[in-house]
Write an enzyme that holds these catalytic residues in place. Structure first.
Site, PDB file in Angstrom:
ATOM      1  N   HIS A  70     -11.751 -10.654   8.611  1.00 28.89           N
ATOM      2  CA  HIS A  70     -11.168 -10.456   9.933  1.00 28.89           C
ATOM      3  C   HIS A  70     -11.648 -11.330  11.221  1.00 28.89           C
ATOM      4  O   HIS A  70     -11.491 -11.149  12.282  1.00 28.89           O
ATOM      5  CB  HIS A  70     -11.334  -9.078  10.169  1.00 28.89           C
ATOM      6  CG  HIS A  70     -10.940  -8.083   9.179  1.00 28.89           C
ATOM      7  ND1 HIS A  70      -9.782  -7.848   9.023  1.00 28.89           N
ATOM      8  CD2 HIS A  70     -11.768  -7.269   8.751  1.00 28.89           C
ATOM      9  CE1 HIS A  70      -9.523  -6.998   8.053  1.00 28.89           C
ATOM     10  NE2 HIS A  70     -10.618  -6.465   7.830  1.00 28.89           N
TER      11      HIS A  70
ATOM     12  N   HIS B   6      -5.591  -4.805   6.791  1.00 31.72           N
ATOM     13  CA  HIS B   6      -5.644  -5.296   5.323  1.00 31.72           C
ATOM     14  C   HIS B   6      -4.437  -5.268   4.487  1.00 31.72           C
ATOM     15  O   HIS B   6      -4.577  -5.470   3.500  1.00 31.72           O
ATOM     16  CB  HIS B   6      -6.734  -4.352   4.492  1.00 31.72           C
ATOM     17  CG  HIS B   6      -7.857  -4.003   5.177  1.00 31.72           C
ATOM     18  ND1 HIS B   6      -8.060  -2.959   5.980  1.00 31.72           N
ATOM     19  CD2 HIS B   6      -9.119  -4.681   5.313  1.00 31.72           C
ATOM     20  CE1 HIS B   6      -9.274  -2.930   6.652  1.00 31.72           C
ATOM     21  NE2 HIS B   6      -9.962  -3.987   6.309  1.00 31.72           N
TER      22      HIS B   6
END
Lengths: 328, 328
Positions: B56, B214
């Site tokens: 991320h 995700h």
């Protein structure tokens, strides 16, 4: 083609409007013709103006602000801006100290900036950036200007902000350009919105070594190799060009083309740092991220600039733009 | 899978090493166990610690520094960090004022941070971030923490830097979380390196509305529509959650998932600005870029935070991290 857009024809306008609203403390947008300028022009300095085709954001509009560019002229995607944009931008921001145009070496950009320079009724000069070492110096149109452009813009921007005159800014820009070398590699092509399909194709096991920032064919299409081998390929070309000696201080810039995760860009940084650390080169400043992009291309480039005390002080000088900010 | 890497197993280590070298003026990396901390810990303040799976970036390691996090614990890609990382990070940076853990609401993260909190022998609290309105509040594991996390980290980071005590920081974090709502949309899946293939598949004419960071399934898979329709879908969900009244001031954050060009993100900003401007909402601060990414996913999210004078002053407070910097 999967992109966020309403119509291909309105993408640039809508995007520039959003950019101008999001950064109204720093810049303002002129719409007819298109240019972005500092919200508070500072007329008692050399005006730095750049521009080029859109699709490389944040280059150049993201670099307009205190300590860097006074204005930037965005063309359509991968298309040179027109002389009227450059002329209007110059008239909006320039004072008696004159204008320095910073131009990436592409035929259309060079031609249009030269036309604007001739039409402009104040002192002006052009710095041509041609840092891409993937092409030989003898290439018919010369080497392309790529990610090293932002380093020229930042360093000359600081000098202009400090009050350097036009000839000094021009000489400095040429010196930074000569001290800078870049080379890139693509894993996948970008997709130009108006075209609607990838500019080029690579198989799942190929990469384009020496690719240009518009997807131009590079040195060669090679089998995809390890990150270490890729970095050695790029770094060897840059090292052969700049020939840094042991003890040399440098700025190292790892640039993503738009679709490559930061995790991979820092991996590239690690491997490039090792490459030059083994040769006794000291990286005194670094910049890692997506700054000179190729729309949604997967890939990256490595840029090195040979630094000295003067360039280091100018690099560190305060900067406030949409894409880069420090010291203020 | 086309990525810059040597081996999947070494990607995270090599990338973190590069990150630490590129930002050695701000942060340092501890390797066993992995955490990133400020290069100069400031022990007379509440220590802010976050973390989560890697992939991320720049979240969370890129937000360690003056005015934001004291430490961040990166797990493997899309995998929670372990309690020993959080414990070691806390022991490295915490003083008598205690520790505030800022945790995105995922089962693994929550469990491991709670274990670390129990083991830690200094005062500590947890702020749980759950800003993703794509799921109903009644969802079995609650709502996910997504791009709003950085807003919590920035605002609480400023308060901690100013000397706010642990209970005040905890209450502030909960308040910012409650004032924040996000929702995302994917055009294409990310590819987890260890998996080697896309997490999910969308046809050329589909998008995943309400996707998680995700690649979790969202609200629904929909036909790809215009940018205006996409923004209306996301903004309506956020607006329904926060119910801002005309005259409300807000922070608007357009976040890219990794492979979406800045040109498209500013287009999204423009359309979102129009959506709320028509409702009398005033955007007083904005942030546009790739900050909470999903490796190489194409897509974006919109995040809104309801602001007041206190939150605005804390947002504007000086900040010096690898990914965000202003005022110093």
């Amino acid at each position: 083609m999967k992109k966020f857009l309403n119509q291909v024809d309105t993408l640039l306008d809508e995007s520039l409007n959003g950019f101008a609203k999001a950064h109204s403390d720093i810049i303002q947008l002129n719409s007819q013709p298109h240019f972005v300028q500092r919200v508070q022009p500072k007329r008692n300095k050399v005006a730095l103006i750049s521009g080029g085709g859109s699709g490389h954001e944040p280059l150049h509009t993201g670099f307009v602000g205190v300590g860097m560019l006074d204005a930037a002229c965005p063309g359509q995607v991968f298309t040179s801006p027109t002389p009227d944009q450059m002329l209007a931008a110059a008239q909006a921001v320039a004072g008696d100290a004159g204008v320095l145009f910073i131009v990436k070496n592409y035929a259309g950009d060079v031609m249009n900036f030269e036309i604007a320079a001739e039409m402009l009724d104040c002192p002006n000069m052009i710095v041509l950036v041609n840092d891409d070492v993937s092409l030989p110096k003898s290439h018919s149109t010369g080497r392309r200007g790529v990610a090293g452009t932002l380093i020229v813009e930042k360093i000359v921007g600081a000098a202009a902000e400090n009050g350097a005159d036009l000839a000094t800014c021009k000489a400095l820009g040429d010196r930074v350009n000569a001290a800078t070398a870049s080379m890139g590699v693509a894993l996948n092509s970008c997709t130009v919105p108006a075209l609607g399909k990838p500019t080029f194709t690579l198989s799942d096991t190929e990469m384009e070594m020496g690719v240009g920032i518009h997807g131009e064919h590079g040195r060669e299409t090679l089998p995809l190799s390890s990150a270490t081998e890729i970095v050695e390929h790029l770094a060897n070309a840059i090292d052969a060009e700049l020939q840094p000696k042991a003890g040399q201080t440098v700025l190292l810039h790892i640039n993503g083309f738009g679709a490559t995760p930061l995790m991979e860009l820092y991996l590239i940084y690690e491997l490039a740092e090792q490459f030059w650390q083994q040769r006794g080169i000291t990286i005194v400043r670094s910049l890692v991220g997506n700054y000179t992009t190729s729309i949604d291309m997967a890939g990256c480039s490595i840029t090195m600039t040979l630094m000295d005390e003067e360039l280091l002080a100018l690099w560190d000088a305060p900067l406030h733009t949409a894409a880069l900010r420090w010291g203020c």
